[in-house]
Structure formats: C-alpha cells, structure tokens
Design an enzyme around this catalytic site. Structure first.
Site, PDB file in Angstrom:
ATOM      1  N   PRO A  93       0.802  -1.195  -0.191  1.00  0.00           N
ATOM      2  CA  PRO A  93      -0.115  -0.028  -0.008  1.00  0.00           C
ATOM      3  C   PRO A  93       1.037   1.302  -0.119  1.00  0.00           C
ATOM      4  O   PRO A  93       0.594   2.125   0.917  1.00  0.00           O
ATOM      5  CB  PRO A  93      -0.878  -0.048   1.328  1.00  0.00           C
ATOM      6  N   CYS A  94       1.443   1.504  -1.159  1.00  0.00           N
ATOM      7  CA  CYS A  94       2.229   2.518  -1.013  1.00  0.00           C
ATOM      8  C   CYS A  94       1.400   3.856  -1.383  1.00  0.00           C
ATOM      9  O   CYS A  94       1.971   5.159  -1.146  1.00  0.00           O
ATOM     10  CB  CYS A  94       3.131   2.696  -2.298  1.00  0.00           C
ATOM     11  N   HIS A  95       0.152   3.809  -1.399  1.00  0.00           N
ATOM     12  CA  HIS A  95      -0.831   5.001  -1.475  1.00  0.00           C
ATOM     13  C   HIS A  95      -1.233   5.590  -0.160  1.00  0.00           C
ATOM     14  O   HIS A  95      -1.771   6.480   0.191  1.00  0.00           O
ATOM     15  CB  HIS A  95      -1.986   4.352  -2.127  1.00  0.00           C
TER      16      HIS A  95
END
Ligand SMILES: [Zn+2]
Length: 347
Positions: free
Chosen positions: A316-318
């Site tokens: 989850p780089c978001h």
C-alpha cells in the site's frame, strides 16, 4: 531513477545544447512523441513536456520515436546502412512481428542483422521491434488516460478500446516459446480502471494500473530478469488477486494474501516490508517510514523505493503521504490515491 534535481540539470543542458551531456541522457517530448539527444538543433520543448531517460532504449520502450533531426540512435557515421534500413522498416510497420524469412525478403542475413543490432543498441532487432510495438500500444492506453479518469468519477466500465491495445502488447509470445518458461498476464477491471497482473504458478510479479507511466519499461525489465515470455492467461495467483481485489473494492477485504514475488535491492525490500505494515485506512509520512527503517536521512530514497513498488494497492504505497498532510505523489495518479484513501476511511 532520475531525480527532480537531475531533471532540472538535464533541462538546462538541453536548453544550452551542452555536448558533454551527449550519451548521458535522452529527452522524450510528450507533445510530439519524439525523443532527442541533448544537442538537438530543433526548437526546445517546455520543461513540463519533457521526459528524461538514461538510455535511448528506455526512451523507445516508453513509446517515443527517434527524432529525424538529431537521430538519437546513431552516432554520425557509425550506424550501418543495414541497421538504418531496419530501424526505418520498424517505423513504417511497427506492428509487424519479424521472422527470419522477413530478413530474407529484404536480402538481409538474419545473423548479421542480429549481430549489428546487438552491437549498436545492446539488444537484438527482434527485441527492438518488440519494444517499439509495445511502446506504441502502451501509448494508446495512456492516451486514453483522460477517458479512464472521467470514468473513475462516474464508475468505470469495461469494454473500452484498451483491451485491444493490451492484446497487441501481450498477444503473441516471442520466438520459440517454451510454455513452462512463460509468465501469464491478465487484464483486471476495477472501479478505478483496468489493472494488469503478471504471475506464474508461485506468485504475483506485478500488479499495476494499465495506464501507469513507465509500465512498459517495468514489464520489459521483468521479462529480462525472469528470462520469460509473458503471455495472456491465468494462474492461481492471478485468480486469487482478482478475487481479493474484488473484495477490497467492495470493502470486505483489508489484507491481501496472494503470494508476491519481489525483486529489488535489499533497501527497496526493506521499504516494501515496512509499507506492508501500514494498516488499512491509515497513512504515514515518508519521513516516518525512513525513521522506521532506521535511515531517517534517507527519506528521498524511501520515496523512490516507494515509487518502485510494482504491486499497486497490495503493497500500500498509496498510504504514504507528505509530512504536512499533502497527498504526495502516486504512480497511478493522485486521483486514484485520493480515492483509495477515502475508500479505506469509509470502512
Ligand atoms: Zn532531435
């Protein structure tokens, strides 16, 4: 990775036609679709229309075609007529899949062509032609980006023309394909637009939004690293991620279990491991992430590793944002990042 500072430096070099930058970088011009060497005599583009590359190959794969004025593929006097003829042949008919008999039709010896191309570009002619073909198809997907963005607002619907471009990219396996040495790739429709998954029977190698910039380069690297063909199809991990994404978008899944196969440097792996620890619905700052891996001064490197993540949503780089609360960047586009964060907060 070309940092924003380097981009500025390259842009100045471009404006001043600095010859010492020859071979250091190439510039793709988004408005015209061509790429140039730093010293090109043509009118210089605006900064925001430039995309910089370390090699001509990367520019090609990113769907730019060589400028006719500065001829970024040839050093004056060094490119053989045979290589030039083949480069032209690809531009005239970029969707052609070349075979040995095609060379014979042009009265060219296939092994000579292979050798000369390899020497000049560091890749074979077939690889070059494939890179161009893929680049052009990916550009069509990206040109549809605004359509996808509009559809995100109204609810994405499948069936737009992107599938055609996708099957053109992935449609046929190169050369003598051994089935056991192939990765499978599938198109997955989501409420945020189409995604592309690549996997074998053991795990997922890539999951990205289809219109992500640089995706073609990622795919080409993966092809080289794994020495595999990538052909349309499905595997258990692909079936699994399809199901999990569906549940994620419905709001019934918070943690992905599909096995991932990660490449990357030890540092990148460390960052990705840390990313996976960020719980659903929460955000952290890049700097916090840097502190968590005990490298507080390396937050720019952390941001780069974040950007190199090849598993959109799943890693989850978001969920990483700027310290001041701004969203920061996102490979899939800011609109999607905002949407994902809002979606996770609703739960
Ligand atoms: Zn040029």
């Amino acid at each position: 990775m070309i940092t924003p500072e380097l981009q500025q430096e390259y842009f100045e070099a471009l404006l001043c036609k600095k010859t010492e930058y020859e071979g250091i970088f190439y510039v793709g011009v988004k408005t015209t679709g061509v790429f140039c060497r730093p010293t090109c005599p043509a009118r210089k583009p605006k900064f925001e229309n430039c995309e910089f590359f370390k090699t001509a190959k990367e520019a090609l794969i990113a769907s730019f075609r060589p400028c006719l004025r500065c001829r970024p593929l040839s050093h004056p006097g060094q490119v053989s007529p045979l290589v030039q003829m083949l480069v032209n042949a690809v531009e005239e008919n970029s969707e052609k899949r070349w075979k040995d008999m095609d060379f014979r039709a042009l009265s060219i010896d296939a092994s000579t062509a292979r050798r000369q191309f390899k020497k000049r570009f560091g890749m074979t002619f077939v690889e070059y032609a494939r890179a161009r073909r893929m680049g052009i198809a990916m550009k069509q997907i990206r040109d549809g980006e605004s359509v996808i963005n509009a559809q995100i607002a109204s609810g994405y619907e499948s069936g737009s023309g992107f599938r055609d471009a996708f099957s053109r990219i992935m449609g046929t396996a190169p050369g003598l394909l051994k089935e056991e040495n192939a990765l499978k790739t599938a198109w997955i429709d989501t409420p945020l637009g189409p995604m592309i998954a690549i996997a074998d029977d053991n795990g997922l190698y890539l999951l990205e939004f289809a219109d992500r910039r640089g995706l073609e380069l990622e795919i080409e690297r993966l092809r080289q690293k794994t020495k595999s063909a990538i052909v349309p199809g499905t595997t258990k991990p692909i079936d699994s991620i399809k199901k999990e994404l569906d549940q994620y978008f419905k709001g019934t899944l918070q943690e992905f279990k599909t096995p991932l196969i990660l490449f990357g440097s030890p540092f990148q792996r460390q960052v990705w491991d840390e990313l996976k620890k960020i719980p659903f619905g929460q955000t952290v700052a890049y700097i916090t992430l840097a502190i968590a891996i005990h490298k507080p001064s390396a937050f720019r490197a952390v941001a780069n590793a974040n950007g190199a993540n090849q598993f959109a949503i799943v890693i989850p780089c978001h969920r990483v944002i700027n310290a001041n609360g701004d969203l920061g960047g996102y490979g899939g586009g800011i609109a999607r990042k905002q949407w994902l964060l809002d979606h996770e907060k609703r739960k």
